[in-house]
Write a protein that holds these residues in place. Sequence first.
Motif, short mmCIF file in Angstrom:
data_model
loop_
_atom_site.label_atom_id
_atom_site.label_comp_id
_atom_site.label_asym_id
_atom_site.label_seq_id
_atom_site.Cartn_x
_atom_site.Cartn_y
_atom_site.Cartn_z
N SER A 1 -47.02 17.78 -39.55
CA SER A 1 -46.58 18.86 -40.43
C SER A 1 -47.29 18.75 -41.76
O SER A 1 -48.03 17.81 -42.03
N ARG B 1 -48.20 27.63 -28.33
CA ARG B 1 -47.05 26.75 -28.09
C ARG B 1 -47.28 25.98 -26.79
O ARG B 1 -47.28 26.55 -25.71
N PHE C 1 -40.06 19.67 -29.29
CA PHE C 1 -38.72 19.53 -29.85
C PHE C 1 -37.74 20.36 -29.05
O PHE C 1 -36.89 19.83 -28.37
N CYS C 2 -37.88 21.68 -29.09
CA CYS C 2 -36.91 22.53 -28.39
C CYS C 2 -37.29 22.79 -26.93
O CYS C 2 -36.43 23.04 -26.11
N ARG D 1 -45.36 15.62 -35.07
CA ARG D 1 -44.69 16.68 -34.33
C ARG D 1 -45.20 16.71 -32.91
O ARG D 1 -46.37 16.45 -32.64
N VAL E 1 -39.15 28.11 -29.43
CA VAL E 1 -38.48 28.61 -30.63
C VAL E 1 -38.93 27.89 -31.89
O VAL E 1 -39.11 28.51 -32.94
N CYS E 2 -39.17 26.59 -31.83
CA CYS E 2 -39.34 25.79 -33.05
C CYS E 2 -40.78 25.69 -33.56
O CYS E 2 -40.99 25.37 -34.71
N PHE E 3 -41.77 25.93 -32.76
CA PHE E 3 -43.19 25.86 -33.15
C PHE E 3 -43.67 24.46 -33.50
O PHE E 3 -44.73 24.31 -34.10
N ASP E 4 -42.95 23.41 -33.15
CA ASP E 4 -43.40 22.05 -33.43
C ASP E 4 -44.55 21.62 -32.51
O ASP E 4 -45.29 20.70 -32.84
N CYS E 5 -44.73 22.26 -31.38
CA CYS E 5 -45.70 21.81 -30.38
C CYS E 5 -47.02 22.56 -30.43
O CYS E 5 -47.78 22.54 -29.46
#
Length: 98
Positions: free
Chosen positions: A49, A78, A58-59, A55, A63-67
């Motif tokens: 991040s 994503r 995560f979800c 990162r 939805v979360c855009f961490d990947c």
Amino acid sequence: MPLTGPHRMDDAPAETIRIEVSGEPVDGLVGQTIAGILLSAGRTSWRRSRTGRPRGIFCAIGVCFDCLVVVNGLRDVRACQRRAVDGDQVELQEDDGA
């Protein structure tokens, strides 16, 4: 019948694919997401991040855009939603605020 190794429930061998992640070959199975292949290869994070925190997934539902990763030159893909295709070129994406 339990799922074991690279086989489907009907015991037919699963088809393998190979993608490149930052220039390194990584094998997976047809139908796996990029995140699934990365996790299977032992990677739990693949970007950082803006604050430098690692990162990965995560979800797992987009939805979360961490990947986020770069796939074949396209940013902001994503990894949990994109099914890998044999020959995909995946680059790790840094959050540069762009």
